[in-house]
Design an enzyme around this catalytic site. Structure first.
Site, PDB file in Angstrom:
ATOM      1  N   ARG A  57      16.347  40.386  78.155  1.00 51.20           N
ATOM      2  CA  ARG A  57      16.477  39.369  77.303  1.00 51.20           C
ATOM      3  C   ARG A  57      17.038  39.694  75.879  1.00 51.20           C
ATOM      4  O   ARG A  57      16.668  40.568  75.410  1.00 51.20           O
ATOM      5  CB  ARG A  57      15.389  38.645  77.180  1.00 51.20           C
ATOM      6  CG  ARG A  57      14.615  37.976  78.703  1.00 51.20           C
ATOM      7  CD  ARG A  57      13.264  37.478  78.694  1.00 51.20           C
ATOM      8  NE  ARG A  57      12.561  37.801  79.592  1.00 51.20           N
ATOM      9  CZ  ARG A  57      11.215  37.569  79.677  1.00 51.20           C
ATOM     10  NH1 ARG A  57      10.575  37.359  78.642  1.00 51.20           N
ATOM     11  NH2 ARG A  57      10.637  38.219  80.868  1.00 51.20           N
TER      12      ARG A  57
ATOM     13  N   PHE B 284      12.399  50.768  79.658  1.00 53.34           N
ATOM     14  CA  PHE B 284      12.103  51.455  78.459  1.00 53.34           C
ATOM     15  C   PHE B 284      12.191  53.001  78.436  1.00 53.34           C
ATOM     16  O   PHE B 284      12.800  53.907  77.671  1.00 53.34           O
ATOM     17  CB  PHE B 284      11.024  50.932  77.665  1.00 53.34           C
ATOM     18  CG  PHE B 284      11.056  51.438  76.313  1.00 53.34           C
ATOM     19  CD1 PHE B 284      11.450  50.922  75.305  1.00 53.34           C
ATOM     20  CD2 PHE B 284       9.910  52.473  75.641  1.00 53.34           C
ATOM     21  CE1 PHE B 284      11.462  51.587  73.851  1.00 53.34           C
ATOM     22  CE2 PHE B 284       9.660  52.862  74.610  1.00 53.34           C
ATOM     23  CZ  PHE B 284      10.741  52.408  73.494  1.00 53.34           C
TER      24      PHE B 284
ATOM     25  N   HIS C 293       2.542  35.113  77.107  1.00 57.42           N
ATOM     26  CA  HIS C 293       1.605  36.424  77.077  1.00 57.42           C
ATOM     27  C   HIS C 293       0.271  36.145  76.627  1.00 57.42           C
ATOM     28  O   HIS C 293      -0.535  36.758  75.942  1.00 57.42           O
ATOM     29  CB  HIS C 293       2.040  37.538  76.305  1.00 57.42           C
ATOM     30  CG  HIS C 293       3.341  38.362  77.183  1.00 57.42           C
ATOM     31  ND1 HIS C 293       4.373  38.558  76.184  1.00 57.42           N
ATOM     32  CD2 HIS C 293       3.678  38.488  78.265  1.00 57.42           C
ATOM     33  CE1 HIS C 293       5.240  39.041  76.924  1.00 57.42           C
ATOM     34  NE2 HIS C 293       4.906  39.047  78.237  1.00 57.42           N
TER      35      HIS C 293
ATOM     36  N   ARG D 235      -2.926  31.784  87.479  1.00 54.21           N
ATOM     37  CA  ARG D 235      -2.140  31.742  86.272  1.00 54.21           C
ATOM     38  C   ARG D 235      -1.140  30.800  86.562  1.00 54.21           C
ATOM     39  O   ARG D 235      -0.117  30.919  87.429  1.00 54.21           O
ATOM     40  CB  ARG D 235      -1.439  33.710  86.277  1.00 54.21           C
ATOM     41  CG  ARG D 235      -0.449  33.591  85.098  1.00 54.21           C
ATOM     42  CD  ARG D 235       0.466  34.589  85.191  1.00 54.21           C
ATOM     43  NE  ARG D 235       1.257  34.740  84.057  1.00 54.21           N
ATOM     44  CZ  ARG D 235       2.332  35.327  84.238  1.00 54.21           C
ATOM     45  NH1 ARG D 235       2.818  35.780  85.162  1.00 54.21           N
ATOM     46  NH2 ARG D 235       3.275  35.274  83.081  1.00 54.21           N
TER      47      ARG D 235
ATOM     48  N   ASN E 213       8.291  44.638  79.678  1.00 52.99           N
ATOM     49  CA  ASN E 213       9.546  44.297  80.120  1.00 52.99           C
ATOM     50  C   ASN E 213       9.749  43.044  79.420  1.00 52.99           C
ATOM     51  O   ASN E 213      11.000  42.769  78.768  1.00 52.99           O
ATOM     52  CB  ASN E 213       9.492  43.942  81.699  1.00 52.99           C
ATOM     53  CG  ASN E 213       9.682  45.113  82.623  1.00 52.99           C
ATOM     54  OD1 ASN E 213      10.479  46.083  82.256  1.00 52.99           O
ATOM     55  ND2 ASN E 213       9.195  45.196  83.589  1.00 52.99           N
TER      56      ASN E 213
ATOM     57  N   ASN F 146      -1.634  35.300  91.151  1.00 55.90           N
ATOM     58  CA  ASN F 146      -0.400  34.639  89.911  1.00 55.90           C
ATOM     59  C   ASN F 146       0.768  34.908  90.940  1.00 55.90           C
ATOM     60  O   ASN F 146       1.368  35.865  91.413  1.00 55.90           O
ATOM     61  CB  ASN F 146      -0.439  36.222  89.089  1.00 55.90           C
ATOM     62  CG  ASN F 146       0.881  36.405  88.060  1.00 55.90           C
ATOM     63  OD1 ASN F 146       1.580  35.417  88.258  1.00 55.90           O
ATOM     64  ND2 ASN F 146       0.647  37.386  87.306  1.00 55.90           N
TER      65      ASN F 146
ATOM     66  N   GLU G 123      -4.860  40.832  81.883  1.00 55.06           N
ATOM     67  CA  GLU G 123      -4.752  39.622  82.053  1.00 55.06           C
ATOM     68  C   GLU G 123      -5.599  38.851  83.259  1.00 55.06           C
ATOM     69  O   GLU G 123      -6.009  37.722  83.119  1.00 55.06           O
ATOM     70  CB  GLU G 123      -3.273  39.145  82.193  1.00 55.06           C
ATOM     71  CG  GLU G 123      -2.423  39.286  80.809  1.00 55.06           C
ATOM     72  CD  GLU G 123      -0.880  39.686  81.096  1.00 55.06           C
ATOM     73  OE1 GLU G 123      -0.602  40.624  81.510  1.00 55.06           O
ATOM     74  OE2 GLU G 123      -0.380  38.806  80.867  1.00 55.06           O
TER      75      GLU G 123
HETATM   76  P1  ADP Z   1       5.652  43.579  82.625  1.00 56.76           P
HETATM   77  O1  ADP Z   1       6.278  42.777  81.193  1.00 56.76           O
HETATM   78  O2  ADP Z   1       6.632  43.415  83.664  1.00 56.76           O
HETATM   79  O3  ADP Z   1       4.348  43.298  83.027  1.00 56.76           O
HETATM   80  P2  ADP Z   1       4.908  46.190  81.886  1.00 56.76           P
HETATM   81  O4  ADP Z   1       3.975  45.746  80.622  1.00 56.76           O
HETATM   82  O5  ADP Z   1       4.309  46.971  83.058  1.00 56.76           O
HETATM   83  O6  ADP Z   1       6.079  45.146  82.141  1.00 56.76           O
HETATM   84  O7  ADP Z   1       5.943  47.235  81.212  1.00 56.76           O
HETATM   85  C1  ADP Z   1       7.013  47.876  81.606  1.00 56.76           C
HETATM   86  C2  ADP Z   1       7.679  48.738  80.869  1.00 56.76           C
HETATM   87  O8  ADP Z   1       6.687  49.681  80.352  1.00 56.76           O
HETATM   88  C3  ADP Z   1       8.938  49.383  81.195  1.00 56.76           C
HETATM   89  O9  ADP Z   1       9.996  49.266  80.357  1.00 56.76           O
HETATM   90  C4  ADP Z   1       8.537  50.829  81.338  1.00 56.76           C
HETATM   91  O10 ADP Z   1       9.599  51.812  81.072  1.00 56.76           O
HETATM   92  C5  ADP Z   1       7.622  50.965  80.186  1.00 56.76           C
HETATM   93  N1  ADP Z   1       6.902  52.192  80.287  1.00 56.76           N
HETATM   94  C6  ADP Z   1       5.970  52.707  81.299  1.00 56.76           C
HETATM   95  N2  ADP Z   1       5.463  53.670  81.034  1.00 56.76           N
HETATM   96  C7  ADP Z   1       5.806  54.268  79.954  1.00 56.76           C
HETATM   97  C8  ADP Z   1       5.775  55.452  79.079  1.00 56.76           C
HETATM   98  N3  ADP Z   1       4.987  56.204  79.627  1.00 56.76           N
HETATM   99  N4  ADP Z   1       6.365  55.336  77.957  1.00 56.76           N
HETATM  100  C9  ADP Z   1       7.156  54.349  77.692  1.00 56.76           C
HETATM  101  N5  ADP Z   1       7.339  53.503  78.361  1.00 56.76           N
HETATM  102  C10 ADP Z   1       6.659  53.041  79.586  1.00 56.76           C
END
Ligand code: ADP
Length: 400
Positions: A240, A283, A178, A90, A210, A7, A385
């Site tokens: 975004r 988040f 996605h 990917r 994200n 990727n 993925e």
């Molecule tokens: P990407 O889109 O880059 O693959 P991820 O799917 O890894 O991102 O998601 C990242 C997000 O998940 C961040 O905003 C992070 O704060 C949130 N996140 C990770 N762990 C937790 C948690 N325990 N509770 C709430 N949000 C979480």
């Protein structure tokens, strides 16, 4: 068969070597800062991490370093590149050139070159990486697209209201992203629901990370999705903006004195949770700030929550019913609070969760958080993925 999943981002390259007999990840890693100062690889195998700093000018250098790690005498997992049965790549955007995962031959390579500008941050890197792999390892290569799962969207869902001839010439329309994640979790949900004898034809999958997107999956096929021509459309995300009146974009650009490229960067990188809250794009940090009484963080949360609810409602209508909601992605898999607030007061749609199961849902496995009397199943499903890419690659290569 061992499959290497790669990727490539503009300055990064993530990889996993997967043994397909049991779908076990043998090793994985990330190369960062390709073409910039401080480039390095972090290779993970058998619970250990190996970090090597090395100057890497391009994706060919990066891939050579990955191969060095994979075949290293001390921490490598294979003796020779010949043990790699195939490489699955990917690719973010397929445009209208591909509607499924595809074996890379000369014709496919030409098509990939023709769509390189559709995702200027991502597609050039995937192509550069693909070419490096083809020159370094002698095995079949398969491309797997983020957009492909959404290729079943009907015209009425995927078209923008612009002059048709301009769509035909430019191919500008909704593609969605996605796709490998939405495909994986919807298939897992269907398997689970079927095993329980429950209906599984109308599913809304919420990939919240994200970047976030929501997809309506009817009879296993995508019929609508929240992201568009680019991953900017749809929900508010980490950085975004999500949906915004296109005329307001011109007004904002004038207000900020920005040109089109700058305003696009502003909407992609400086907006969303980060811009609304002024706190963070992350988040978890947003939730922490809410706990400390930060009202703008609360506003960003409320916008996200409200928009997810609206998409679920609109997709329930689009599919004329709802059997299941799936939460996945970093936020969807880990954020019990957002799952709770999204599904609150949705009983009129047949949605009711078990608060205690939701709050205590173990990570890394499918969890059914629905209340016993909920008509709609609500599931938390960890996405994978890389596994989708590996499975598609295996299927295509075995059929060659
Ligand atoms: P990407 O889109 O880059 O693959 P991820 O799917 O890894 O991102 O998601 C990242 C997000 O998940 C961040 O905003 C992070 O704060 C949130 N996140 C990770 N762990 C937790 C948690 N325990 N509770 C709430 N949000 C979480």
């Amino acid at each position: 068969m061992k499959i290497l999943v790669v990727n490539a981002g503009s300055s990064s390259l993530k990889y996993q070597l997967i043994e397909m007999t049991d779908e076990e990840v043998i090793c994985k890693g990330t190369v960062e800062c390709i073409g910039i100062d401080g480039s390095n690889i972090c290779h993970k195998v058998n619970g250990k991490e190996y970090v090597i700093e090395k100057s890497l000018a391009n994706h060919t250098d990066a891939f050579n370093l990955v191969m060095d790690c994979l075949t290293d005498k001390e921490y490598g997992s294979i003796k020779s590149p010949k043990e790699i049965g195939a490489i699955g790549h990917r690719v973010v955007h397929s445009g209208e050139e591909f509607d499924r995962s595809t074996y890379v031959d000369a014709e496919a390579l030409k098509k990939l070159e023709s769509i390189v500008n559709l995702a200027p941050l991502h597609n050039p890197a995937s192509l550069a990486c693909l070419k490096s792999c083809m020159s370094i390892v002698d095995c079949p290569n398969v491309v797997v697209f983020d957009t492909a799962f959404h290729s079943t969207m009907p015209d009425k869902a995927k078209m923008y209201g612009i002059p048709y001839e301009d769509y035909k010439a430019s191919k500008i329309r909704k593609y969605g992203f996605h796709g490998t994640s939405h495909k994986f979790v919807s298939q897992e949900a269907i398997k689970y629901l079927k095993s329980k004898g429950l209906p599984c034809s109308k599913i809304v999958t919420c990939h919240l990370g994200n970047g976030s997107s929501i997809t309506a999956v009817k009879d296993g096929k995508c019929v609508d999705t929240s992201m568009g021509m680019t991953p900017l459309e749809g929900l508010i995300m980490g950085t975004r903006s999500g949906n915004i009146d296109p005329a307001a974009v011109e007004m904002l650009a004038n207000f900020k004195g920005m040109n089109l490229k700058e305003i696009s960067n502003y909407l992609n990188k400086k907006s969303g949770f980060l811009g609304v809250s002024g706190v963070s794009s992350d988040f978890r940090k947003l939730c922490e700030a809410i706990g400390n009484g930060n009202e703008r963080a609360k506003l960003a949360y409320d916008m996200f929550n409200y928009q997810i609810r609206k998409f679920i409602g609109s997709y329930a209508v689009a599919m004329e019913g709802l059997d299941c909601i799936v939460f996945t992605g970093g936020i969807g898999e880990n954020g019990s609070l957002i799952r709770r607030t999204v599904t609150e007061n949705m009983e009129f749609l047949g949605v009711k969760i078990d608060g205690s199961v939701n709050d205590n849902a173990p990570r890394g496995t499918l969890v059914d958080i629905s209340a016993k009397d909920s008509k709609v199943r609500v599931l938390v499903i960890p996405t994978n993925e890389e596994l989708v890419i590996a499975r598609d690659t295996k299927e295509i290569v075995e059929a060659l």
